[in-house]
Design a protein around this motif. Sequence first.
Motif, PDB file in Angstrom:
ATOM      1  N   LYS A  19       0.853  -1.192   0.000  1.00 54.07           N
ATOM      2  CA  LYS A  19       0.000   0.000   0.000  1.00 54.07           C
ATOM      3  C   LYS A  19       0.884   1.234   0.000  1.00 54.07           C
ATOM      4  O   LYS A  19       2.063   1.175   0.364  1.00 54.07           O
ATOM      5  N   SER A  33      -7.990   0.680  14.351  1.00 57.42           N
ATOM      6  CA  SER A  33      -7.186  -0.531  14.500  1.00 57.42           C
ATOM      7  C   SER A  33      -7.232  -1.023  15.954  1.00 57.42           C
ATOM      8  O   SER A  33      -7.413  -2.210  16.213  1.00 57.42           O
ATOM      9  N   HIS A 658       4.540  -2.729  12.794  1.00 60.25           N
ATOM     10  CA  HIS A 658       3.568  -1.998  13.596  1.00 60.25           C
ATOM     11  C   HIS A 658       2.579  -2.940  14.292  1.00 60.25           C
ATOM     12  O   HIS A 658       1.758  -2.507  15.084  1.00 60.25           O
ATOM     13  N   ASP A 659       2.662  -4.224  13.986  1.00 55.62           N
ATOM     14  CA  ASP A 659       1.665  -5.183  14.469  1.00 55.62           C
ATOM     15  C   ASP A 659       2.268  -6.293  15.313  1.00 55.62           C
ATOM     16  O   ASP A 659       1.888  -7.452  15.169  1.00 55.62           O
ATOM     17  N   ASP A 669       0.312  -6.981   9.515  1.00 59.48           N
ATOM     18  CA  ASP A 669       0.517  -5.734   8.769  1.00 59.48           C
ATOM     19  C   ASP A 669       1.642  -4.887   9.364  1.00 59.48           C
ATOM     20  O   ASP A 669       1.899  -4.924  10.561  1.00 59.48           O
ATOM     21  N   ARG A 671       1.558  -1.255   8.799  1.00 60.87           N
ATOM     22  CA  ARG A 671       0.788  -0.207   8.123  1.00 60.87           C
ATOM     23  C   ARG A 671       1.626   1.014   7.769  1.00 60.87           C
ATOM     24  O   ARG A 671       1.528   1.550   6.677  1.00 60.87           O
ATOM     25  N   TYR A 672       2.465   1.448   8.716  1.00 60.37           N
ATOM     26  CA  TYR A 672       3.210   2.686   8.477  1.00 60.37           C
ATOM     27  C   TYR A 672       4.310   2.520   7.433  1.00 60.37           C
ATOM     28  O   TYR A 672       4.906   3.498   6.999  1.00 60.37           O
ATOM     29  N   LEU A 676       1.305  -4.953   3.887  1.00 58.61           N
ATOM     30  CA  LEU A 676       0.195  -5.613   4.568  1.00 58.61           C
ATOM     31  C   LEU A 676       0.245  -7.121   4.329  1.00 58.61           C
ATOM     32  O   LEU A 676       0.625  -7.595   3.262  1.00 58.61           O
TER      33      LEU A 676
END
Length: 771
Positions: A19, A33, A658-659, A669, A671-672, A676
């Motif tokens: 992404k 989230s 981040h997960d 994921d 995300r930053y 993903l």
Amino acid sequence: MSKERNAQPPEKLTGIQLKKIPSTAVGLPAIVSALTHIKKEVGVLKGIQLLKNLNQKDGFDCPGCAWPDPDAKRAFLAEYCENGAKAVAEEATKNKVSPLFFATHSVIELSKLSDYEIGKSGRITHPIYLPEGKDHYQEISWEAAFALIGKELNALDSPDQAVFYTSGRTSNEAAFLYQLFVREFGTNNLPDCSNMCHESSGVALSETLGIAKGSVTLDDFNHADVVIVIGQNPGTNHPRMLSALGETKKNGGKIITINPLLEVGLMNYKDPQNPLKWIGKGQNLTDVFLPVRINGDVALLKIILKLMKVEENKRPGSVFNHAFIAEKTSGLPEMLADLDRFSYEDLLPQTGIAMEKIKEATALIINNEKIIICWAMGLTQHKNAVDNIQELVNILLLKGSIGKKGAGTCPVRGHSNVQGDRTMGIWEKPKASFLDALEKEFHFKAPRAHGLDVVDSIAAMHAEKAKIFIGMGGNFVSATPDTEFTAAALRKCDLTVQISTKLNRSHLIHGKTALILPCLSRSEIDLQSAIPQFVTTENSMGIIQQSHGPLNPPSKHLLSEPAIVAGMANATLQQTRTNWTQLISNYDGIRTKIEATIPGFKNYNARVRIKGGFYLPNTARENDFTPSPSGKANFTLNMPSDIFLATGQFMMMTLRTHDQYNTTIYGLDDRYRGVLNERRIIFMNPEDMKTQHLKPLDLVDLTSHFNNEKRTAKGFLVVSYAIPKQCTATYFPEANVLVPLKSVAKKSNTPTSKTVIISIKKRETNKKNEL
Ligand SMILES: Nc1nc2c(c(=O)[nH]1)N[C@H]1C(S)=C(S)[C@@H](COP(=O)(O)OP(=O)(O)OC[C@H]3O[C@@H](n4cnc5c(=O)[nH]c(N)nc54)[C@H](O)[C@@H]3O)O[C@H]1N2
Ligand SMILES: Nc1nc2c(c(=O)[nH]1)N[C@H]1C(S)=C(S)[C@@H](COP(=O)(O)OP(=O)(O)OC[C@H]3O[C@@H](n4cnc5c(=O)[nH]c(N)nc54)[C@H](O)[C@@H]3O)O[C@H]1N2
Ligand SMILES: [Mo]
């Protein structure tokens, strides 16, 4: 199915989606989230009850990270962040791992799962035992479990044949009892997660400033002219720190970020606790971004020091704080002279940064006095990690930026009580004064020889010099380097004992016999003699606070960590004069003993009952450097990286997504960073990809190179990323198999998880999902 228990997660891809990298951190997506995790793991009502209590003055300490809570104002609903919410959701999960679960799933079968799947199995509900040669854990009574531990420990030839690991979530009370038990048993073999984390900071700060802890308080961020964030990703790992950085900016301060990656959280954020700010542009944070090459920090800091020296020579008195230097420090002439040994031409290529950018950052340092420097694993996990941190101290000392408002050192700690555990004596190298105090209070002869740290414990188990492993929390096999070697070491043990909340891979890679002792978590009610107890923790800035969980435990068979220690002690120590049962009947009794043995805890029980807790004394904060080896704050001579890359080799850092929380995988994921649903990836510079003939999402195998040794990790997808040339990044723990056990930081013995030398080989297959 192979009979071997897998020490590593399976080499299976999960379906990557790339992404666009978001331009802002936190804000609405973070809230969504957080709530999604809460809803899925614990349900809405229990979730609200949890968040309401998190980090409130009469609530419980978030198990997420060690960032402090505001002294005065705390957010109305809750003082939490996305990743704190995920941390509590994870431990308050509805899922349970019962004896029936183990009866239906063999250890081998469970070891074939991913870490994500293992963690999602849930909370362990009963003490569990794996007899020798068996494939299924089975229920055992607490009495029998403790008796087995006592019997095995007492059968050793020497107490030094056992190692007692601690992860940093353990409360002060549990940690104090645990180290006391271990020392009464007769060893200082107390390795802890700190050995892999901020050990380098502790060593560097003790040598230079005479205290192993940071000097700033949260309020200092309101007053700083400049905050340098180096080797740290707070947007993911300490999200509440972004609010502090926001305050610095609001008050006119500037932020310099030094990191190979442009981490989104450091660029722009939207305050999650202020819904009015969710719309709009968010707040910019970083003013000057220096995209340093991995391990190029000492070179960069030396250039800054040289530029400062040039300017000081031009305009004497305009850069250095001579009054502070004269009164408080030692070693300035040597440090300044040593700078001449290094030329800009030699240093600059190591940094990978344009000189103009470095000058821009240096101007901010030259023209300001109140400077805070924050750092984390990006500095501590290198061969010259101690040099990294001591070079930072050199800059602060030149500016007199320590021991005054708005200035100082800020090593940002990881685990929520890792700093407290050390204060309580979880350390393989205890000071003589600490042992003296223990001996006086508890009437026993404390062992004086230094014990084993994490790396040395692994080597000792592998060499069969250590035969029993007991882990107070954590996930030893997945968190440590050299996964296959460590697994072999654990398998050689006679007994492995894990005191845990949730299932993890360390339960599946075990000694000849194994025990899992399930404990209460931070968010749960801890009843002793029918009275709810609270525990205490110390955050990254030395504040001691109480924490009492609001939730009912997931099973009535759980014991608290202090009760488990007392159980082991009663079953093991024949000569003890400590009344373990009485100590755990009311934790005030434990705190009274802490007060009697550890400086700074006067009136512990009374002061910790005051909302917000109390600060421990901190000499550096008070501008007192007399505890340092020279009695002064010391300038030091430090070495840049000596890593040499052959053609086709790259430096690799291992990061958190981040997960995840260390080895606990919340989701798939990052995300930053725009990745993903996949963890087996390697971030690469697009130009390096070209020279290696690699395209985005090519499948590669990674081989690490150290002293003619090679280690391989298979099946990673190439992701093109803005990262300096010859630098790459993968995720921990998948890449730990590549980190050589013997590749450690000088002085601190910390594994070099941020500088692994690798080569990359493309897989000759098109079937991406069949590795
Ligand atoms: N949500 C969440 N919170 C956590 C944790 C977690 O796993 N999840 N873990 C906790 C723990 S135990 C810890 S120790 C902390 C870890 O917190 P961090 O240290 O922020 O975690 P890492 O992911 O290791 O990130 C290291 C950062 O250093 C940068 N870096 C790597 N090498 C270098 C280098 O050579 N020089 C410079 N200047 N930068 C470099 C990386 O790009 C990255 O941004 O977080 C704590 N909080
Ligand atoms: N390659 C690489 N390796 C690293 C790092 C890196 O950056 N790169 N970082 C290092 C760092 S900074 C650290 S701190 C270590 C972390 O090393 P550890 O602290 O050993 O690992 P964690 O993943 O935090 O431990 C998670 C487990 O702790 C247990 N647990 C959770 N809460 C509690 C509790 O309240 N009580 C008890 N008894 N158990 C509990 C659960 O069973 C859970 O599975 O990893 C290190 N390893
Ligand atoms: Mo850590």
